[in-house]
Scaffold this active site. Sequence first.
Site, PDB file in Angstrom:
ATOM      1  N   TYR A  65       0.706  -1.191   0.086  1.00  0.00           N
ATOM      2  CA  TYR A  65       0.172   0.035  -0.025  1.00  0.00           C
ATOM      3  C   TYR A  65       0.941   1.377  -0.110  1.00  0.00           C
ATOM      4  CZ  TYR A  65      -4.031  -2.966   1.313  1.00  0.00           C
ATOM      5  OH  TYR A  65      -5.038  -3.733   1.420  1.00  0.00           O
ATOM      6  N   PRO A 219     -17.019  -3.765   1.543  1.00  0.00           N
ATOM      7  CA  PRO A 219     -18.239  -4.294   2.189  1.00  0.00           C
ATOM      8  C   PRO A 219     -19.303  -3.185   1.766  1.00  0.00           C
ATOM      9  CG  PRO A 219     -16.762  -3.105   3.604  1.00  0.00           C
ATOM     10  CD  PRO A 219     -15.991  -3.248   2.690  1.00  0.00           C
ATOM     11  N   PRO A 225     -16.626  -0.481 -11.651  1.00  0.00           N
ATOM     12  CA  PRO A 225     -17.770  -0.646 -12.147  1.00  0.00           C
ATOM     13  C   PRO A 225     -18.507  -2.115 -11.999  1.00  0.00           C
ATOM     14  CG  PRO A 225     -16.016  -0.650 -13.992  1.00  0.00           C
ATOM     15  CD  PRO A 225     -15.345  -0.228 -12.516  1.00  0.00           C
TER      16      PRO A 225
END
Length: 300
Positions: A65, A219, A225
């Site tokens: 990350y 969640p 998309p």
Amino acid sequence: MTDTRKAPGGTGHLGDRPVARIGFGAMQLVERLDGRPPIAEDIALAVLRDAAAYGVDHIDTAEFYGEGTANQRIRAALFPYAEGLTVVTKVGAERAGKTLVAAQRPEQLRAQVEANLTTLGTDHLAAVNLRRADAPPGLVAEGDQQVDLDAQLAELVALRDAGKIGGIGLSAVTADQLRQALPAGIVGVQNLYSLLDRSAEDGLDVCREQAIAWVPFFPLGSSHPRIRKATEHPAVIATADRLGATPAQVALAWLLDHYDNTLLIPGTSDPAHLAENVGAGNVRLDAEARAALDEASTTG
């Protein structure tokens, strides 16, 4: 030990570690799915410290990350780490410049664990999730990155035996892969799952059977998309209006209600959204709400 009087969402467990059921995902502190630039460091540190003040004691991160930036910010904000803080990292990918690539070979997993330890400034990781790369969305392994699951687990077990990691988790796996991995002692499973996308329900069923933590990612849906946003569903909006909550809180509350060892790690770079997410633990779904949301979850 987790203070259950303030644990957002109550207390669940990740292996033998008690954790608040509403945790925090660190990815958005350094990467934004909607293409906006990362937030400034001072804001990121403030969000992390606010999360800790709310009682959040489960933080999900990864060295890939932001090329280590998420871990650097966690260390800057929270080190020395409070007793009971559970920092969970993920391995199975790495950065090649700005591109995220699969890094599935056992020696790569070991190197990623070592990198997480170094950047976080610790000699032990509470848990490490193996991010498989077998199918979209996201990474798909090719060539020598197509590695047998048992070989990967053997490396993680060796790292656990050496005391470098505590629990072993899995991410982006099928129910069959989870069953295959059970002898290694799996503490949690991170899969794509939400009120509107229950395609991984069979994996959740295995977690129920084995009392394994279920940690859904995306969640609420996402800007991708292919992934629908639960907060835009009419039943979620109507339920939120009736209960005096927000759509995000209702969608998160449904996940908490659906399995008693669901651990949520919603990510945000916005202090107001953090407060909203933590507040989902105070939302109680009545019979009418559960019926409406269950119907939405099965009909889409």
